[in-house]
Structure formats: structure tokens, C-alpha cells
Design an enzyme around this catalytic site. Sequence first.
Site, short mmCIF file in Angstrom:
data_model
loop_
_atom_site.label_atom_id
_atom_site.label_comp_id
_atom_site.label_asym_id
_atom_site.label_seq_id
_atom_site.Cartn_x
_atom_site.Cartn_y
_atom_site.Cartn_z
N ASP A 1 16.40 32.16 58.34
CA ASP A 1 15.15 31.82 57.67
C ASP A 1 15.39 31.68 56.17
O ASP A 1 15.74 32.64 55.49
CB ASP A 1 14.10 32.90 57.93
CG ASP A 1 12.69 32.45 57.61
OD1 ASP A 1 12.51 31.67 56.66
OD2 ASP A 1 11.75 32.88 58.30
N HIS B 1 12.64 28.87 59.75
CA HIS B 1 11.29 29.20 59.28
C HIS B 1 10.21 28.47 60.07
O HIS B 1 9.23 29.08 60.51
CB HIS B 1 11.17 28.87 57.79
CG HIS B 1 10.00 29.49 57.12
ND1 HIS B 1 9.90 30.84 56.90
CD2 HIS B 1 8.85 28.95 56.62
CE1 HIS B 1 8.76 31.12 56.28
NE2 HIS B 1 8.10 29.99 56.11
N SER C 1 4.55 33.25 57.47
CA SER C 1 4.98 33.04 56.09
C SER C 1 3.94 33.57 55.11
O SER C 1 3.66 34.77 55.09
CB SER C 1 5.26 31.55 55.89
OG SER C 1 5.91 31.30 54.68
#
Length: 423
Positions: free
Chosen positions: A367, A398, A196
Site C-alpha cells: 500500500d 491501496h 483510506s
Amino acid sequence: MLNICLFIAIFTKLFVSISGLDATPDWLYSSDPDCGLSPCQLIESRNFICEQHYVTTDDGYIINVQRVVNPILKAAGKKTIKPVVLQHGLFGSSVHFLVNSAGGFAADWTNGTGSVDITTEGRNLAYFLSNFGYDVWMPNSRGNKFSRNHTNLNPKKDPSFWRISFDEMIAYDSPAVIDYILQKTGFENLAWVGHSQGTLLIFGLLSEKPEYADKIKPFIAMAPIAHVTHITSPIRYLTEIPGLMDFFYVAGGELTAPQVLLDLMAEQVCGQQVVQPACGNLLFLVCGYDAEQFNFTRVPVYYSQGLGGTSAWNLLHFGQNIVNKGFLKFDYGALINYQRYGTFEPPAYDLGAITSQNIILMGSANDVFADPTDVETLRKSLKVPFTEYRIADQQFSHLDFIWAKNVVDQVHKPMLDMLKKFQ
């Protein structure tokens, strides 16, 4: 939901300032031994050796980095293959790579797994890579609960300590950590595995300082983020609350929840089996739904250990990029922008300036942060060849990149194959 989010943001600031609580009292404990442990305590609980390293950036921030040393490989005189950096995401910390399962004890998997059930023992990425012979380093971004030190500024007394966003992590933290590790290990390059925001930092760094392409081989981007225009997490709706972004800009400061509240939630609420599905659903609301791969028995650990904290300005920066629809630097307003950047609008990070051909994008269809449309924008922005690996599980979300039950097959084994190409 939106009013609740605003209430939490304001309540947290008031609670911390009034109570002064920044640690868990001795009387609060969890039935799960992983709750409340520091990164080094977690690492040592799996019989690894933990080294604490402190990297001072050019602007005075002190980045806390944990190094995982495999004592079995060390005793056998085996050299590590190469350094691998594991960089956490927004609100995260190095702990994210350490608590997905209770397993992962020090072993030697370099010649195979033997009698070890790798699908269970390999769920924690840091231990998994260390057992396969890699030299694992885990930085904590400035402003999280493990990196709250500075050569001059006091985070409790100096508001300027918190006037930071991922711009500073790109410009100062990432290159400082990379150079420190290479100097300590004697290697010419290292692998960077980001999750991320941990991917955004290197996309930004490679666009601003292309020379770091020679130092990062490969760059594995899990849930790759640069653009966030199409993010579907409820975080995007915070940008639509009148005055909230202005509040974050003016108030600034730290954005987290007191650890005592997190541990209370973990032990007294989410520690109860009947409540664990509801606690899991709160995580799904923000981070995406994949109940099949979510280990509900780990919910107390995720609540106790999951929130590393960051600055209010860092979250605001993401909000600005949602609104401005670009991978842009922090927007201080027209006047300050002109003073800092020479333009009234914040400049964009030029992904087209990246020269590295050692980039691997690991994305998934479900995601809510690294939305497939935004990932496609990232792909088109890169002017160099890159490798792409798509997660086969269509429900993979995610947080699954670090906490899924099937993360070994979906992420870790393919990652190991990728790393072997750069040994």
C-alpha cells in the site's frame, strides 16, 4: 511527472472558471452503462432501492448520503441487522463502493448464496453487505461532487466554502452523519467501514470525542491512515515542488477535473481496448501497482466515476502532514495558528486518547498510501486493544480494497465475519 501534476492543478482551475462546464453534455455517452450514472442510478440499476438523505452539519454544510435498501429482504419482512457506514477516501465518493463490477443485483444471501457466484456478484461492497442483511449508508464528504451544498455559502461564488480540510470532516461531518443515522434507524450503534481518508476521519473523531466509541461498533479501517510520513505515492513529491504548497494555500478552491473531461477520457481514450493498459498504468502510478487483480475492462468506469473531488486545502493538509511528520491539524501559519489553537504550531490528534476497543485494522504490504511503517506508528499510538487483519495477497494495493478482482475473498468475506461479532 511533477511539472505535469502542477500543470493539471492549475489547468483544472482555469478550465472550470473559463468554460463553466460542470456536467457531461448529452452528446457524450459511454458504451459501459455504469459510466456517468449518479449513485442512486447505479443502486437502482442493480434493482435496489436508493434513498437520498441530506445531513446538515453544525457549520452549515449539507452532506449527501445514499442509503441502500434491499427490496427482497424488505418484502420478506426481514429486519436489517444493523446500520453500516461506508466512507470513501481522498478524492473519492460513495460511487467507489458501487462500480467494481457490473454484478451485485439485489438478492437474499442471509441463508447462503445458492446458485449465485459470490466472487463476481459480491465485488461491490455496498450491494454485498445489503444482500447479507445490513443497512448500508454511504456519506459523501463535504466538497466532493455530490456534497457541494451549504445553508448559506455558494461553492461557485464563495471562496470560504472551500477553506476546508479533513479537520472539518472530523469535527462536523462524521459526528453529524453518525447521529443522523442512529436517530433515523433507532439503533444504539453502527458499524463504520472506512477506506483510506475514511479511516482517518474516525481516528480523529475518536481522539477528539471518545464518547463516540459507544456509537461505533466496530470501526473497520481498510488501508488505515493517520500518519502519512512514509507515503510512497507520487503525491508526496508534490510537497517538494518550490512554492506549490503556498500556491494551494493562497488559491484554495476546488480540486477536481471537470466531469466532461473525465467522461471524454473514459469514452474516447480509455474506452478503447488497446489503450486500457496504459490508462490502468496511470492509476497504478498514483495508487500502487497490482496488475493481476486490476480489472482492465472496468477502466472507463473508473475514470468516469473515480474522481469525486475535494478542496485544495484538503490535499494541502495531507502535504503538511507529510512534511511535519505527524497526524496534525491544519497549519494556517504561526499567527493564525495561535489565534485558533493557542499555539504557534498546529496541535496533533492524540491517538492515545482513543478509548474504543472495537477497532479493526485491515492493512496490506503493498500500500503506497497506508505505508506499513506509518501503520506501525498508528499501532504504537493506540493505547487500547485492537484487532488486526493482514491481507494475505502480498501485492494487494491501496485501490484493491475497493476494486480488486479477488476483493471478495481478501476483504469482503473476512469483513462479514468481523461484523457478525457485533450483531
